[in-house]
Design an enzyme around this catalytic site. Structure first.
Site, PDB file in Angstrom:
ATOM      1  CG  ASP A  29      -1.790   1.206   1.315  1.00 11.35           C
ATOM      2  OD1 ASP A  29      -2.956   1.112   0.891  1.00 11.35           O
ATOM      3  OD2 ASP A  29      -1.330   2.274   1.782  1.00 11.35           O
TER       4      ASP A  29
ATOM      5  CE  LYS B 275      -3.701   4.810   0.755  1.00 15.07           C
ATOM      6  NZ  LYS B 275      -2.284   4.463   0.778  1.00 15.07           N
TER       7      LYS B 275
ATOM      8  CE1 TYR C 247       0.735   7.720   2.501  1.00 14.06           C
ATOM      9  CE2 TYR C 247       1.189   5.470   1.850  1.00 14.06           C
ATOM     10  CZ  TYR C 247       0.386   6.387   2.495  1.00 14.06           C
ATOM     11  OH  TYR C 247      -0.734   5.954   3.132  1.00 14.06           O
TER      12      TYR C 247
ATOM     13  CG  HIS D  45      -4.564   9.836   0.620  1.00 18.02           C
ATOM     14  ND1 HIS D  45      -3.229   9.795   0.305  1.00 18.02           N
ATOM     15  CD2 HIS D  45      -4.653   9.340   1.887  1.00 18.02           C
ATOM     16  CE1 HIS D  45      -2.541   9.288   1.336  1.00 18.02           C
ATOM     17  NE2 HIS D  45      -3.391   9.017   2.304  1.00 18.02           N
TER      18      HIS D  45
END
Length: 274
Positions: free
Chosen positions: A49, A79, A54, A112
Site C-alpha cells: 500500500d 492513492k 508518500y 486519499h
C-alpha cells in the site's frame, strides 16, 4: 475459514484482495523503501500500500520489479492526493503514479481524503479508469458514513474498500457496520495507533498469555475482525514479526477485552476537519 498470510477477501466486483499487507507511509524513497518492500514480498506478503503523497512510488515499483515475484501475484494500492483531486487532474495524476510504479495497471486506486468540493469529480475519474481497465478496483480512504452515502447517491459504482484509521482505541463500529451492510471492505491504517497500542496493559497481559508480542496480538485482532490490515515498518525483523500471526487464534473473551479499549481516539485527523 482459517486465515493465512496470503489469504484474500473477494471484493464486491469479484477481485480477490489480500487482507494482510505492508504500508509504506513515511518510508523514504530509494533504498529504504526498496528493501522494505522486497523483505515483505520475500516474507510472503502480497499486498503493498503506497500513495502519491508518500513520494515513494518509484522505490515501490523498483522493489516489485527486482523481487522476482510475478506481477499478477502482487496487489498494489496507491492513492490520489488532495491537491490533485478533480476529474482531469486525477486522470493526469494516475498516469504519473503508473509511470513511477512502472506498472501496466494498478490493483486498487483510492481517493486519499474526501476533499468536499472535489471528491465527486474525482470519483468520476476513478470510474473511468476502472471502465478502461487501468485499475482492477476503486475505493476510498478516510470517508465517514455521510461521505459514502453522498457518493452512493450520485454514482452506480460504489467503493470496494474504505481505508480508515482503525485500532483498538478507535474501533469505528458504526462505520464498520455500514460498510458491512453495503459490501464495502474496511481496511485499517495505523493499526497499532502509531505504536501506542504496544504499551497498553490489557494488550500486554494478553500477549503474555499467547507468547506473542503486543503488536502481534493487535494485528491478530484486526485479522479476526475481518479487516484488511497494512502495518507499516522498514525494519526487516519487524516486517517478518508482524506477519507471524497466523499460528494462533484469540479467544472470543480476549477479542471482547480488546474491543472494550475503544475510546474514539484518533492519532490522525478527523476527515471532517482535514
Amino acid at each position: 475459514m482459517e486465515k493465512t498470510l496470503q489469504g484474500t477477501f473477494r471484493l464486491h466486483n469479484g477481485v480477490q484482495m489480500p487482507y494482510f499487507g505492508l504500508g509504506v507511509y513515511k518510508v523514504p524513497d530509494g533504498e529504504e523503501v526498496v528493501q522494505a518492500v522486497k523483505t515483505a514480498l520475500d516474507a510472503g506478503y502480497r499486498l503493498i500500500d503506497t500513495a502519491q503523497f508518500y513520494q515513494n512510488e518509484e522505490g515501490v515499483g523498483q522493489a516489485i520489479k527486482e523481487s522476482g515475484v510475478p506481477r499478477e501475484e502482487i496487489f498494489v494500492t496507491t492513492k490520489v492526493w488532495n491537491t490533485s483531486q478533480g476529474y482531469d487532474s486525477t486522470l493526469k495524476t494516475f498516469e504519473k503514479s503508473l509511470e513511477k510504479l512502472r506498472l501496466e495497471y494498478i490493483d486498487l486506486y483510492l481517493i486519499h481524503w474526501p476533499v468536499s468540493d472535489k471528491y465527486l469529480d474525482t470519483w468520476r475519474a476513478l470510474e473511468r479508469l476502472y471502465e478502461e481497465g487501468s485499475v482492477r478496483a476503486i475505493g476510498v480512504s478516510n470517508f465517514h458514513i455521510h461521505h459514502l452515502k453522498n457518493l452512493m447517491n450520485y454514482f452506480e459504482q460504489k467503493p470496494v474498500v474504505n481505508q480508515v484509521e482503525l485500532h483498538p482505541y478507535l474501533t469505528q463500529e458504526p462505520l464498520r457496520r455500514f460498510c458491512l451492510e453495503n459490501d464495502i471492505k474496511v481496511e485499517s491504517w495505523s493499526p497499532l495507533a502509531r505504536g501506542q497500542m504496544i504499551g497498553d496493559p490489557v494488550i500486554g497481559q494478553i500477549s503474555k498469555k499467547y507468547g506473542k508480542t503486543p503488536a502481534q496480538i493487535v494485528l491478530r485482532w484486526h485479522v479476526q475482525n475481518d479487516l484488511i490490515v497494512i502495518p507499516k515498518s522498514k525494519s526487516p525483523s519487524r516486517i517478518r514479526e508482524n506477519a507471524d500471526i497466523f499460528d494462533f487464534t484469540l479467544t472470543k473473551e480476549d477479542m471482547e477485552k480488546i474491543n472494550t479499549l475503544n475510546k474514539d481516539y484518533r492519532t490522525g485527523s478527523n476527515p471532517d476537519d482535514f
